[in-house]
Motif scaffolding. Structure first.
Motif, PDB file in Angstrom:
ATOM      1  N   ARG A 137       0.869  -1.173   0.000  1.00 15.80           N
ATOM      2  CA  ARG A 137       0.000   0.000   0.000  1.00 15.80           C
ATOM      3  C   ARG A 137       0.904   1.221   0.000  1.00 15.80           C
ATOM      4  O   ARG A 137       1.622   1.482   0.977  1.00 15.80           O
ATOM      5  CB  ARG A 137      -0.912   0.008   1.232  1.00 15.80           C
ATOM      6  N   VAL A 138       0.874   1.942  -1.114  1.00 15.22           N
ATOM      7  CA  VAL A 138       1.775   3.080  -1.292  1.00 15.22           C
ATOM      8  C   VAL A 138       0.931   4.296  -1.649  1.00 15.22           C
ATOM      9  O   VAL A 138       0.245   4.311  -2.678  1.00 15.22           O
ATOM     10  CB  VAL A 138       2.805   2.808  -2.402  1.00 15.22           C
ATOM     11  N   ARG A 139       0.997   5.321  -0.790  1.00 14.03           N
ATOM     12  CA  ARG A 139       0.242   6.544  -1.056  1.00 14.03           C
ATOM     13  C   ARG A 139       0.676   7.635  -0.096  1.00 14.03           C
ATOM     14  O   ARG A 139       1.114   7.365   1.031  1.00 14.03           O
ATOM     15  CB  ARG A 139      -1.270   6.310  -0.896  1.00 14.03           C
ATOM     16  N   ASP A 140       0.593   8.879  -0.561  1.00 19.66           N
ATOM     17  CA  ASP A 140       0.780  10.062   0.282  1.00 19.66           C
ATOM     18  C   ASP A 140       2.046  10.000   1.125  1.00 19.66           C
ATOM     19  O   ASP A 140       2.023  10.236   2.339  1.00 19.66           O
ATOM     20  CB  ASP A 140      -0.436  10.253   1.203  1.00 19.66           C
ATOM     21  N   GLY A 141       3.173   9.673   0.485  1.00 19.97           N
ATOM     22  CA  GLY A 141       4.437   9.653   1.206  1.00 19.97           C
ATOM     23  C   GLY A 141       4.599   8.505   2.166  1.00 19.97           C
ATOM     24  O   GLY A 141       5.443   8.542   3.069  1.00 19.97           O
ATOM     25  N   SER A 142       3.815   7.438   1.968  1.00 18.00           N
ATOM     26  CA  SER A 142       3.896   6.274   2.848  1.00 18.00           C
ATOM     27  C   SER A 142       4.007   5.010   2.013  1.00 18.00           C
ATOM     28  O   SER A 142       3.286   4.841   1.027  1.00 18.00           O
ATOM     29  CB  SER A 142       2.641   6.213   3.735  1.00 18.00           C
ATOM     30  N   TRP A 143       4.911   4.131   2.418  1.00 17.59           N
ATOM     31  CA  TRP A 143       5.118   2.839   1.759  1.00 17.59           C
ATOM     32  C   TRP A 143       4.915   1.747   2.810  1.00 17.59           C
ATOM     33  O   TRP A 143       5.657   1.692   3.806  1.00 17.59           O
ATOM     34  CB  TRP A 143       6.535   2.736   1.196  1.00 17.59           C
ATOM     35  N   ARG A 144       3.940   0.875   2.611  1.00 18.78           N
ATOM     36  CA  ARG A 144       3.687  -0.230   3.543  1.00 18.78           C
ATOM     37  C   ARG A 144       3.720  -1.535   2.759  1.00 18.78           C
ATOM     38  O   ARG A 144       2.870  -1.753   1.893  1.00 18.78           O
ATOM     39  CB  ARG A 144       2.346  -0.054   4.258  1.00 18.78           C
ATOM     40  N   ILE A 145       4.705  -2.352   3.053  1.00 15.51           N
ATOM     41  CA  ILE A 145       4.892  -3.622   2.358  1.00 15.51           C
ATOM     42  C   ILE A 145       4.909  -4.728   3.411  1.00 15.51           C
ATOM     43  O   ILE A 145       5.650  -4.638   4.405  1.00 15.51           O
ATOM     44  CB  ILE A 145       6.218  -3.660   1.568  1.00 15.51           C
ATOM     45  N   SER A 146       4.120  -5.767   3.198  1.00 18.35           N
ATOM     46  CA  SER A 146       4.140  -6.900   4.119  1.00 18.35           C
ATOM     47  C   SER A 146       4.283  -8.185   3.330  1.00 18.35           C
ATOM     48  O   SER A 146       3.681  -8.339   2.261  1.00 18.35           O
ATOM     49  CB  SER A 146       2.863  -6.943   4.963  1.00 18.35           C
ATOM     50  N   GLY A 147       5.104  -9.084   3.826  1.00 15.22           N
ATOM     51  CA  GLY A 147       5.315 -10.375   3.187  1.00 15.22           C
ATOM     52  C   GLY A 147       5.140 -11.503   4.179  1.00 15.22           C
ATOM     53  O   GLY A 147       5.581 -11.391   5.343  1.00 15.22           O
ATOM     54  N   ARG A 148       4.494 -12.584   3.743  1.00 15.86           N
ATOM     55  CA  ARG A 148       4.222 -13.718   4.613  1.00 15.86           C
ATOM     56  C   ARG A 148       4.559 -15.025   3.911  1.00 15.86           C
ATOM     57  O   ARG A 148       4.196 -15.235   2.751  1.00 15.86           O
ATOM     58  CB  ARG A 148       2.729 -13.751   5.012  1.00 15.86           C
ATOM     59  N   THR A 149       5.266 -15.887   4.613  1.00 14.91           N
ATOM     60  CA  THR A 149       5.454 -17.279   4.218  1.00 14.91           C
ATOM     61  C   THR A 149       5.043 -18.129   5.417  1.00 14.91           C
ATOM     62  O   THR A 149       4.760 -17.592   6.501  1.00 14.91           O
ATOM     63  CB  THR A 149       6.915 -17.577   3.844  1.00 14.91           C
ATOM     64  N   PRO A 150       5.006 -19.453   5.280  1.00 13.81           N
ATOM     65  CA  PRO A 150       4.655 -20.264   6.453  1.00 13.81           C
ATOM     66  C   PRO A 150       5.553 -20.029   7.664  1.00 13.81           C
ATOM     67  O   PRO A 150       5.113 -20.167   8.810  1.00 13.81           O
ATOM     68  CB  PRO A 150       4.791 -21.700   5.930  1.00 13.81           C
ATOM     69  N   ARG A 151       6.828 -19.631   7.450  1.00 12.16           N
ATOM     70  CA  ARG A 151       7.740 -19.429   8.576  1.00 12.16           C
ATOM     71  C   ARG A 151       7.976 -17.958   8.909  1.00 12.16           C
ATOM     72  O   ARG A 151       8.187 -17.612  10.076  1.00 12.16           O
ATOM     73  CB  ARG A 151       9.112 -20.073   8.303  1.00 12.16           C
ATOM     74  N   TYR A 152       7.993 -17.095   7.896  1.00 12.41           N
ATOM     75  CA  TYR A 152       8.455 -15.731   8.105  1.00 12.41           C
ATOM     76  C   TYR A 152       7.348 -14.700   7.872  1.00 12.41           C
ATOM     77  O   TYR A 152       6.472 -14.870   7.021  1.00 12.41           O
ATOM     78  CB  TYR A 152       9.617 -15.413   7.167  1.00 12.41           C
ATOM     79  N   VAL A 186       7.467 -10.443   7.333  1.00 17.41           N
ATOM     80  CA  VAL A 186       8.297  -9.244   7.193  1.00 17.41           C
ATOM     81  C   VAL A 186       7.377  -8.056   6.942  1.00 17.41           C
ATOM     82  O   VAL A 186       6.543  -8.092   6.030  1.00 17.41           O
ATOM     83  CB  VAL A 186       9.308  -9.380   6.043  1.00 17.41           C
ATOM     84  N   ASP A 187       7.529  -7.023   7.751  1.00 14.80           N
ATOM     85  CA  ASP A 187       6.741  -5.802   7.591  1.00 14.80           C
ATOM     86  C   ASP A 187       7.682  -4.620   7.399  1.00 14.80           C
ATOM     87  O   ASP A 187       8.622  -4.418   8.196  1.00 14.80           O
ATOM     88  CB  ASP A 187       5.866  -5.559   8.821  1.00 14.80           C
ATOM     89  N   LEU A 188       7.435  -3.851   6.354  1.00 17.86           N
ATOM     90  CA  LEU A 188       8.214  -2.659   6.046  1.00 17.86           C
ATOM     91  C   LEU A 188       7.281  -1.456   6.063  1.00 17.86           C
ATOM     92  O   LEU A 188       6.220  -1.480   5.414  1.00 17.86           O
ATOM     93  CB  LEU A 188       8.874  -2.766   4.673  1.00 17.86           C
ATOM     94  N   ILE A 189       7.664  -0.417   6.779  1.00 21.24           N
ATOM     95  CA  ILE A 189       6.901   0.824   6.801  1.00 21.24           C
ATOM     96  C   ILE A 189       7.838   1.958   6.432  1.00 21.24           C
ATOM     97  O   ILE A 189       8.780   2.274   7.172  1.00 21.24           O
ATOM     98  CB  ILE A 189       6.266   1.084   8.181  1.00 21.24           C
ATOM     99  N   GLY A 190       7.622   2.541   5.261  1.00 20.11           N
ATOM    100  CA  GLY A 190       8.446   3.635   4.790  1.00 20.11           C
ATOM    101  C   GLY A 190       7.723   4.960   4.913  1.00 20.11           C
ATOM    102  O   GLY A 190       6.509   5.043   4.727  1.00 20.11           O
ATOM    103  N   ARG A 233      11.160   1.455   8.507  1.00 22.05           N
ATOM    104  CA  ARG A 233      11.126   0.603   9.697  1.00 22.05           C
ATOM    105  C   ARG A 233      10.890  -0.839   9.264  1.00 22.05           C
ATOM    106  O   ARG A 233      10.036  -1.108   8.413  1.00 22.05           O
ATOM    107  CB  ARG A 233      10.024   1.052  10.657  1.00 22.05           C
ATOM    108  N   VAL A 234      11.647  -1.755   9.850  1.00 21.40           N
ATOM    109  CA  VAL A 234      11.606  -3.167   9.466  1.00 21.40           C
ATOM    110  C   VAL A 234      11.300  -4.021  10.688  1.00 21.40           C
ATOM    111  O   VAL A 234      11.890  -3.824  11.764  1.00 21.40           O
ATOM    112  CB  VAL A 234      12.960  -3.607   8.856  1.00 21.40           C
ATOM    113  N   ARG A 235      10.370  -4.962  10.511  1.00 17.30           N
ATOM    114  CA  ARG A 235      10.116  -5.963  11.550  1.00 17.30           C
ATOM    115  C   ARG A 235      10.123  -7.339  10.903  1.00 17.30           C
ATOM    116  O   ARG A 235       9.465  -7.554   9.881  1.00 17.30           O
ATOM    117  CB  ARG A 235       8.776  -5.746  12.243  1.00 17.30           C
ATOM    118  N   VAL A 236      10.873  -8.275  11.496  1.00 14.20           N
ATOM    119  CA  VAL A 236      10.983  -9.636  10.973  1.00 14.20           C
ATOM    120  C   VAL A 236      10.610 -10.616  12.076  1.00 14.20           C
ATOM    121  O   VAL A 236      11.127 -10.528  13.204  1.00 14.20           O
ATOM    122  CB  VAL A 236      12.420  -9.941  10.480  1.00 14.20           C
ATOM    123  N   ARG A 237       9.704 -11.545  11.744  1.00 14.97           N
ATOM    124  CA  ARG A 237       9.310 -12.600  12.680  1.00 14.97           C
ATOM    125  C   ARG A 237       9.544 -13.959  12.026  1.00 14.97           C
ATOM    126  O   ARG A 237       9.307 -14.111  10.822  1.00 14.97           O
ATOM    127  CB  ARG A 237       7.846 -12.453  13.082  1.00 14.97           C
TER     128      ARG A 237
END
Length: 323
Positions: free
Chosen positions: A245-260, A262-266, A298-302
């Motif tokens: 989701r990219v709009r108004d100076g914000s980038w939000r990317i999330s990725g999911r696999t069975p193990r991982y 990853v959330d990115l907030i720009g 900002r990056v978060r990895v689980r």
């Protein structure tokens, strides 16, 4: 025709569609209408970023190329387009004389009298050779797509300098990222980002996405790559669920696999984007992207539900583009 030459011809014809066979080398030229190369140098200690990009357009009448240099914090940007650009089909070598060359790890960009970048790159962290598919995942073997993406260098030892107008930078303390993209041209709309500069110096993050396909078959596709030392995560559909989701100076990317997860907030963080030239297929015609050279990411990895990293960088590239 004997077996080996016949297979070589088939491979070359396959690669001319933009696709790579499993285990192939995507850094070699596909002779696609557009082949784009980018290097990004991050000097975390001094809060500086340098971007060097070279595009090679294999136009049937006259191959041509575009070279772009941009730097933070001075908001410096220079570009040039030249005829006769070339990317090799047998090695990772690019030339756009007299403004750019890359050969045997030696990069040289010279734009006018006040921009002169000369450095050698000794790779430290790269796309793992054991991976049979490149950064586009399963899409890398699908012929005829309008855009392919491959982040291949996550850090390198650098020796050299960059003369940028009134300053000369020593590049030896920089982290380096490099990628390649190619195809029939840029998507109708796209988003992109990359960052070093975290509290973990071995962490490198990159993401890309856009509207891919034709007509009613156009879909929103995103992928992300995260490298932490010897561990690399590549999250690309359909083996991962990736949302953007990219709009108004914000980038939000999330990725999911069975193990991982990853959330990115720009966040553009109030910075003003630089307009960077984007080559179109017609020689010496351009659109442009809007890129923040030093946004916040900002990056978060689980892993298996447990958080293994959270951190942020204030030197992230955050870009959007439309054509």
């Amino acid at each position: 025709m004997s077996g080996a030459p016949f297979l070589s011809v088939l491979r070359d014809r396959w690669r001319a569609t933009g696709a790579d066979l499993p285990g192939g080398n995507p850094l070699l030229s596909h002779r696609a209408p557009m082949e784009g190369y980018l290097w990004r140098f991050t000097d975390q200690a001094r809060g500086r970023v340098l971007v060097v990009a070279c595009g090679v357009n294999d136009h049937p009448d006259q191959p041509w190329g575009t070279v772009v240099v941009a730097a933070h914090p001075d908001r410096l940007m220079r570009s040039a387009s030249v005829d006769g650009a070339h990317a090799s089909t047998t090695g990772y070598e690019i030339s756009a004389p007299p403004v750019f060359s890359l050969s045997k790890g030696l990069l040289h960009a010279r734009l006018g009298e006040d921009i002169d970048i000369r450095c050698s790159l000794d790779p430290v962290h790269t796309w793992p050779q054991r991976r049979l598919l490149h950064g586009s995942g399963v899409f890398s073997v699908v012929p005829g797509l309008n855009h392919y993406w491959h982040p291949h260098l996550f850090d390198a030892r650098v020796t050299g300098t960059a003369r940028l107008a009134q300053e000369t930078w020593n590049l030896s303390d920089c982290h380096v990222y490099a990628e390649k993209s190619w195809g029939r041209g840029f998507p109708r709309a796209w988003w992109w980002g990359q960052a070093h500069g975290f509290d973990r110096p071995d962490l490198c993050v990159a993401f890309a996405g856009g509207l891919l396909g034709r007509g009613r078959a156009t879909v929103n596709v995103s992928g992300l790559t995260l490298n932490m030392g010897s561990r690399m995560l590549s999250l690309v559909p359909p083996t991962a669920l990736v949302r953007a989701r990219v709009r108004d100076g914000s980038w939000r990317i999330s990725g999911r696999t069975p193990r991982y997860e990853v959330d990115l907030i720009g966040d553009a963080a109030g910075s003003q984007a630089l307009p960077l030239p984007v080559p179109l297929l017609q020689p010496h015609h351009f659109g442009h992207s809007l890129q923040h050279l030093a946004g916040q990411l900002r990056v978060r990895v689980r892993r298996d539900g447990k958080e293994i990293y959270t951190g942020s960088s204030a030197l992230a590239a955050l870009e959007t583009g439309t054509l």
